[in-house]
Motif scaffolding. Structure first.
Motif, PDB file in Angstrom:
ATOM      1  N   ARG A 154       0.806  -1.219   0.000  1.00 42.13           N
ATOM      2  CA  ARG A 154       0.000   0.000   0.000  1.00 42.13           C
ATOM      3  C   ARG A 154       0.843   1.274   0.000  1.00 42.13           C
ATOM      4  O   ARG A 154       1.788   1.396   0.771  1.00 42.13           O
ATOM      5  N   VAL A 155       0.449   2.204  -0.856  1.00 46.76           N
ATOM      6  CA  VAL A 155       1.121   3.488  -1.002  1.00 46.76           C
ATOM      7  C   VAL A 155       0.094   4.590  -0.783  1.00 46.76           C
ATOM      8  O   VAL A 155      -1.025   4.514  -1.285  1.00 46.76           O
ATOM      9  N   LEU A 156       0.472   5.603  -0.015  1.00 44.22           N
ATOM     10  CA  LEU A 156      -0.402   6.755   0.209  1.00 44.22           C
ATOM     11  C   LEU A 156       0.161   7.954  -0.528  1.00 44.22           C
ATOM     12  O   LEU A 156       1.360   8.223  -0.448  1.00 44.22           O
ATOM     13  N   ARG A 157      -0.693   8.664  -1.199  1.00 45.17           N
ATOM     14  CA  ARG A 157      -0.291   9.923  -1.827  1.00 45.17           C
ATOM     15  C   ARG A 157      -0.968  11.040  -1.045  1.00 45.17           C
ATOM     16  O   ARG A 157      -2.185  11.117  -0.988  1.00 45.17           O
ATOM     17  N   ILE A 158      -0.162  11.862  -0.416  1.00 48.51           N
ATOM     18  CA  ILE A 158      -0.650  12.956   0.404  1.00 48.51           C
ATOM     19  C   ILE A 158      -0.096  14.240  -0.204  1.00 48.51           C
ATOM     20  O   ILE A 158       1.082  14.546  -0.033  1.00 48.51           O
ATOM     21  N   GLY A 159      -0.927  14.947  -0.925  1.00 46.58           N
ATOM     22  CA  GLY A 159      -0.446  16.122  -1.646  1.00 46.58           C
ATOM     23  C   GLY A 159       0.582  15.700  -2.673  1.00 46.58           C
ATOM     24  O   GLY A 159       0.337  14.839  -3.497  1.00 46.58           O
ATOM     25  N   ARG A 160       1.774  16.262  -2.571  1.00 43.84           N
ATOM     26  CA  ARG A 160       2.853  15.909  -3.494  1.00 43.84           C
ATOM     27  C   ARG A 160       3.755  14.824  -2.929  1.00 43.84           C
ATOM     28  O   ARG A 160       4.718  14.412  -3.558  1.00 43.84           O
ATOM     29  N   SER A 161       3.449  14.370  -1.728  1.00 45.77           N
ATOM     30  CA  SER A 161       4.275  13.367  -1.062  1.00 45.77           C
ATOM     31  C   SER A 161       3.708  11.961  -1.285  1.00 45.77           C
ATOM     32  O   SER A 161       2.492  11.770  -1.328  1.00 45.77           O
ATOM     33  N   THR A 162       4.571  10.997  -1.428  1.00 51.32           N
ATOM     34  CA  THR A 162       4.176   9.599  -1.576  1.00 51.32           C
ATOM     35  C   THR A 162       4.842   8.806  -0.465  1.00 51.32           C
ATOM     36  O   THR A 162       6.064   8.867  -0.295  1.00 51.32           O
ATOM     37  N   ARG A 163       4.051   8.076   0.313  1.00 52.91           N
ATOM     38  CA  ARG A 163       4.569   7.307   1.447  1.00 52.91           C
ATOM     39  C   ARG A 163       4.098   5.860   1.334  1.00 52.91           C
ATOM     40  O   ARG A 163       3.015   5.576   0.824  1.00 52.91           O
ATOM     41  N   VAL A 164       4.915   4.939   1.839  1.00 54.28           N
ATOM     42  CA  VAL A 164       4.587   3.515   1.856  1.00 54.28           C
ATOM     43  C   VAL A 164       4.154   3.161   3.270  1.00 54.28           C
ATOM     44  O   VAL A 164       4.836   3.480   4.242  1.00 54.28           O
ATOM     45  N   VAL A 165       3.009   2.494   3.392  1.00 55.29           N
ATOM     46  CA  VAL A 165       2.487   2.109   4.704  1.00 55.29           C
ATOM     47  C   VAL A 165       3.335   0.955   5.244  1.00 55.29           C
ATOM     48  O   VAL A 165       3.576  -0.033   4.556  1.00 55.29           O
TER      49      VAL A 165
END
Length: 97
Positions: free
Chosen positions: A60-71
């Motif tokens: 799972r990957v989250l896109r928060i605004g311009r940021s991309t984070r891996v759960v």
């Protein structure tokens, strides 16, 4: 300035154990960077971002605004099982459009 250049040359890359399941469990918060998650999974940062763009990153990957984070929790499950679990990365499943 000489000190900085010397420091860079002497600073080794992070060892593979830095990306073990136990180390990630102990040091990461709820999410991690795509670059670190990619290294933990055994591929390059560029490959990781390419997989994110195609919707094929193995967890799972989250896109928060311009940021991309891996759960972190799904990443740990993938590392422990060796099987992808999200974003259409499972065998026989199509990536979401």
């Amino acid at each position: 300035m000489t000190w900085r250049i010397q420091l860079r040359k002497e600073t080794p890359e992070l060892p593979a154990s830095q990306y073990s399941s136990a180390r990630i469990r102990a040091t990461w918060d709820g999410t991690g960077s795509v670059a670190d998650a990619s290294k933990a999974l055994g591929f390059s940062r560029a490959k990781g971002y390419a997989l994110v763009r195609r919707g094929e990153f193995p967890c799972r990957v989250l896109r928060i605004g311009r940021s991309t984070r891996v759960v972190t929790a799904p990443l740990l499950r993938v590392l422990d099982s060796g099987e992808p679990e999200y974003n259409g990365a499972r065998a026989g499943h199509c990536a979401p459009s």
